[in-house]
Design a protein around this motif. Structure first.
Motif, PDB file in Angstrom:
ATOM      1  N   ALA A  71      28.606 -38.623 -95.384  1.00  0.00           N
ATOM      2  CA  ALA A  71      29.051 -37.931 -96.593  1.00  0.00           C
ATOM      3  C   ALA A  71      30.291 -37.082 -96.342  1.00  0.00           C
ATOM      4  O   ALA A  71      31.042 -36.783 -97.263  1.00  0.00           O
ATOM      5  CB  ALA A  71      27.924 -37.054 -97.139  1.00  0.00           C
ATOM      6  N   ASP A  72      30.537 -36.713 -95.084  1.00  0.00           N
ATOM      7  CA  ASP A  72      31.677 -35.872 -94.727  1.00  0.00           C
ATOM      8  C   ASP A  72      32.091 -36.210 -93.288  1.00  0.00           C
ATOM      9  O   ASP A  72      31.331 -36.843 -92.550  1.00  0.00           O
ATOM     10  CB  ASP A  72      31.294 -34.391 -94.841  1.00  0.00           C
ATOM     11  N   ALA A  73      33.275 -35.801 -92.922  1.00  0.00           N
ATOM     12  CA  ALA A  73      33.706 -35.980 -91.529  1.00  0.00           C
ATOM     13  C   ALA A  73      32.774 -35.180 -90.621  1.00  0.00           C
ATOM     14  O   ALA A  73      32.268 -34.113 -90.990  1.00  0.00           O
ATOM     15  CB  ALA A  73      35.138 -35.521 -91.362  1.00  0.00           C
ATOM     16  N   ALA A  74      32.526 -35.698 -89.422  1.00  0.00           N
ATOM     17  CA  ALA A  74      31.582 -35.048 -88.502  1.00  0.00           C
ATOM     18  C   ALA A  74      32.218 -34.840 -87.131  1.00  0.00           C
ATOM     19  O   ALA A  74      33.025 -35.657 -86.670  1.00  0.00           O
ATOM     20  CB  ALA A  74      30.318 -35.887 -88.375  1.00  0.00           C
ATOM     21  N   ASP A  75      31.848 -33.715 -86.490  1.00  0.00           N
ATOM     22  CA  ASP A  75      32.312 -33.436 -85.125  1.00  0.00           C
ATOM     23  C   ASP A  75      31.532 -34.254 -84.107  1.00  0.00           C
ATOM     24  O   ASP A  75      32.079 -34.709 -83.100  1.00  0.00           O
ATOM     25  CB  ASP A  75      32.139 -31.948 -84.802  1.00  0.00           C
ATOM     26  N   THR A  76      30.245 -34.416 -84.359  1.00  0.00           N
ATOM     27  CA  THR A  76      29.394 -35.189 -83.452  1.00  0.00           C
ATOM     28  C   THR A  76      28.501 -36.123 -84.268  1.00  0.00           C
ATOM     29  O   THR A  76      27.964 -35.733 -85.311  1.00  0.00           O
ATOM     30  CB  THR A  76      28.490 -34.271 -82.604  1.00  0.00           C
ATOM     31  N   VAL A  77      28.348 -37.336 -83.761  1.00  0.00           N
ATOM     32  CA  VAL A  77      27.477 -38.325 -84.404  1.00  0.00           C
ATOM     33  C   VAL A  77      26.611 -38.962 -83.322  1.00  0.00           C
ATOM     34  O   VAL A  77      27.123 -39.406 -82.294  1.00  0.00           O
ATOM     35  CB  VAL A  77      28.291 -39.413 -85.135  1.00  0.00           C
ATOM     36  N   LYS A  78      25.312 -38.979 -83.559  1.00  0.00           N
ATOM     37  CA  LYS A  78      24.385 -39.578 -82.588  1.00  0.00           C
ATOM     38  C   LYS A  78      23.561 -40.663 -83.273  1.00  0.00           C
ATOM     39  O   LYS A  78      22.994 -40.444 -84.347  1.00  0.00           O
ATOM     40  CB  LYS A  78      23.459 -38.513 -82.001  1.00  0.00           C
ATOM     41  N   LEU A  79      23.508 -41.833 -82.648  1.00  0.00           N
ATOM     42  CA  LEU A  79      22.727 -42.962 -83.175  1.00  0.00           C
ATOM     43  C   LEU A  79      21.589 -43.260 -82.217  1.00  0.00           C
ATOM     44  O   LEU A  79      21.808 -43.396 -81.002  1.00  0.00           O
ATOM     45  CB  LEU A  79      23.617 -44.193 -83.359  1.00  0.00           C
ATOM     46  N   GLU A  80      20.382 -43.336 -82.713  1.00  0.00           N
ATOM     47  CA  GLU A  80      19.210 -43.604 -81.894  1.00  0.00           C
ATOM     48  C   GLU A  80      18.500 -44.864 -82.382  1.00  0.00           C
ATOM     49  O   GLU A  80      18.315 -45.053 -83.591  1.00  0.00           O
ATOM     50  CB  GLU A  80      18.237 -42.420 -81.952  1.00  0.00           C
ATOM     51  N   VAL A  81      18.112 -45.702 -81.433  1.00  0.00           N
ATOM     52  CA  VAL A  81      17.341 -46.909 -81.742  1.00  0.00           C
ATOM     53  C   VAL A  81      15.888 -46.638 -81.370  1.00  0.00           C
ATOM     54  O   VAL A  81      15.597 -46.147 -80.280  1.00  0.00           O
ATOM     55  CB  VAL A  81      17.879 -48.127 -80.967  1.00  0.00           C
ATOM     56  N   LEU A  82      14.978 -46.973 -82.299  1.00  0.00           N
ATOM     57  CA  LEU A  82      13.559 -46.686 -82.091  1.00  0.00           C
ATOM     58  C   LEU A  82      12.757 -47.987 -82.086  1.00  0.00           C
ATOM     59  O   LEU A  82      13.117 -48.958 -82.769  1.00  0.00           O
ATOM     60  CB  LEU A  82      13.021 -45.775 -83.194  1.00  0.00           C
ATOM     61  N   ASN A  83      11.673 -47.988 -81.313  1.00  0.00           N
ATOM     62  CA  ASN A  83      10.798 -49.160 -81.300  1.00  0.00           C
ATOM     63  C   ASN A  83       9.776 -49.061 -82.428  1.00  0.00           C
ATOM     64  O   ASN A  83       9.800 -48.117 -83.227  1.00  0.00           O
ATOM     65  CB  ASN A  83      10.118 -49.329 -79.936  1.00  0.00           C
ATOM     66  N   GLY A  84       8.860 -50.021 -82.482  1.00  0.00           N
ATOM     67  CA  GLY A  84       7.886 -50.052 -83.562  1.00  0.00           C
ATOM     68  C   GLY A  84       6.973 -48.850 -83.605  1.00  0.00           C
ATOM     69  O   GLY A  84       6.429 -48.515 -84.668  1.00  0.00           O
ATOM     70  N   ALA A  85       6.787 -48.171 -82.463  1.00  0.00           N
ATOM     71  CA  ALA A  85       5.931 -46.985 -82.408  1.00  0.00           C
ATOM     72  C   ALA A  85       6.681 -45.706 -82.749  1.00  0.00           C
ATOM     73  O   ALA A  85       6.094 -44.617 -82.783  1.00  0.00           O
ATOM     74  CB  ALA A  85       5.300 -46.864 -81.021  1.00  0.00           C
ATOM     75  N   SER A 104      16.947 -46.076 -77.116  1.00  0.00           N
ATOM     76  CA  SER A 104      18.381 -46.047 -76.801  1.00  0.00           C
ATOM     77  C   SER A 104      19.055 -44.965 -77.625  1.00  0.00           C
ATOM     78  O   SER A 104      18.760 -44.797 -78.814  1.00  0.00           O
ATOM     79  CB  SER A 104      19.030 -47.409 -77.114  1.00  0.00           C
ATOM     80  N   THR A 105      19.948 -44.209 -76.966  1.00  0.00           N
ATOM     81  CA  THR A 105      20.709 -43.160 -77.646  1.00  0.00           C
ATOM     82  C   THR A 105      22.197 -43.378 -77.405  1.00  0.00           C
ATOM     83  O   THR A 105      22.630 -43.552 -76.260  1.00  0.00           O
ATOM     84  CB  THR A 105      20.305 -41.758 -77.123  1.00  0.00           C
ATOM     85  N   GLN A 106      22.967 -43.363 -78.501  1.00  0.00           N
ATOM     86  CA  GLN A 106      24.410 -43.568 -78.411  1.00  0.00           C
ATOM     87  C   GLN A 106      25.132 -42.367 -79.020  1.00  0.00           C
ATOM     88  O   GLN A 106      24.920 -42.043 -80.188  1.00  0.00           O
ATOM     89  CB  GLN A 106      24.825 -44.847 -79.174  1.00  0.00           C
ATOM     90  N   ASP A 107      25.953 -41.682 -78.195  1.00  0.00           N
ATOM     91  CA  ASP A 107      26.770 -40.585 -78.708  1.00  0.00           C
ATOM     92  C   ASP A 107      28.111 -41.165 -79.163  1.00  0.00           C
ATOM     93  O   ASP A 107      28.912 -41.629 -78.347  1.00  0.00           O
ATOM     94  CB  ASP A 107      26.981 -39.527 -77.622  1.00  0.00           C
ATOM     95  N   LEU A 108      28.342 -41.106 -80.456  1.00  0.00           N
ATOM     96  CA  LEU A 108      29.535 -41.748 -81.030  1.00  0.00           C
ATOM     97  C   LEU A 108      30.696 -40.786 -81.208  1.00  0.00           C
ATOM     98  O   LEU A 108      31.778 -41.201 -81.650  1.00  0.00           O
ATOM     99  CB  LEU A 108      29.165 -42.382 -82.382  1.00  0.00           C
ATOM    100  N   GLY A 109      30.503 -39.509 -80.900  1.00  0.00           N
ATOM    101  CA  GLY A 109      31.593 -38.539 -80.985  1.00  0.00           C
ATOM    102  C   GLY A 109      31.939 -38.174 -82.418  1.00  0.00           C
ATOM    103  O   GLY A 109      31.103 -38.248 -83.321  1.00  0.00           O
ATOM    104  N   ALA A 110      33.195 -37.799 -82.630  1.00  0.00           N
ATOM    105  CA  ALA A 110      33.655 -37.398 -83.965  1.00  0.00           C
ATOM    106  C   ALA A 110      33.987 -38.644 -84.784  1.00  0.00           C
ATOM    107  O   ALA A 110      34.527 -39.626 -84.267  1.00  0.00           O
ATOM    108  CB  ALA A 110      34.879 -36.502 -83.858  1.00  0.00           C
TER     109      ALA A 110
END
Length: 216
Positions: free
Chosen positions: A118-132, A137-143
């Protein structure tokens, strides 16, 4: 390809209620004219209705009838538009679409994920989760700037590749930024429920047509 759910009347091009609405408008006009004739027949001979009164009442019924006819025409056009939209949407069957969702589909060791900021971000983190629901997996995507973003995850070394989902968290000046996760899916069929057009997707089930963000 399932066409049975498309309620299209090609011979008349009308919605099922148009004939009843037209009959109702005609009945209203007929009742008004009968009342007007009865009023004129039973008027006081010493104080008869003048032409202006009769003209005014006739103008009023014409206005009411005209509005009713216009409303019927608009509803008929709306019904025809919905039917046209349903028929055109059949061409989407078999095509890929992007809709709100968080499921992850791994193909050839990779997964394409999308999200909207919705807006520009300083930090963005993407996490992949299993069925439980555990993070695998964690990915730091930065700004990142505001708007739609795409990320390709290398799942070749992941211990799990089925029943996965993902989430995205973002902040700007330590304040959270609203995010919407998006997923890619395939259209299996088209369905209409009342005036709502829906797409039956391979992984997501029924989704309203207006939720589609992109094709392909």
């Amino acid at each position: 390809m399932d066409y049975t759910s498309l309620n299209v009347n090609s011979s008349t091009g009308k919605t099922p209620t148009t004939a009843a609405q037209s009959s109702g408008a005609a009945d209203t006009q007929d009742r008004f004219l009968k009342l007007l004739v009865a009023q004129m027949q039973n008027q006081d001979p010493m104080n008869p209705m003048d032409n202006a009164q009769v003209t005014t009442q006739l103008a009023q019924i014409q206005t009411v009838t005209g509005v009713g006819t216009l409303n019927n025409s608009i509803q008929s056009l709306s019904g025809q538009f919905q039917q046209m939209q349903a028929l055109q949407s059949v061409s989407l069957v078999g095509r890929d679409v992007t809709v709100p969702g968080n499921k992850v589909a791994v193909t050839d060791g990779k997964a394409q994920m999308s999200f909207d900021l919705a807006d520009a971000a300083d930090t963005v983190k993407l996490e992949v989760l299993n069925g439980a629901g555990a993070v695998i997996s964690t990915q730091d995507l930065g700004a990142m700037k505001a708007g739609n973003q795409n990320y390709t995850w290398d799942a070749s070394k992941s211990p799990e590749t089925a029943n996965l989902s993902f989430r995205v968290t973002a902040t700007k000046n330590s304040n959270p930024v609203s995010t919407t996760t998006l997923m890619h899916d395939t259209v299996k069929a088209v369905s209409t429920t009342g005036s709502t057009l829906q797409l039956d997707l391979k992984n997501s089930g029924l989704v309203d047509y207006d939720k589609v963000r992109a094709l392909g």
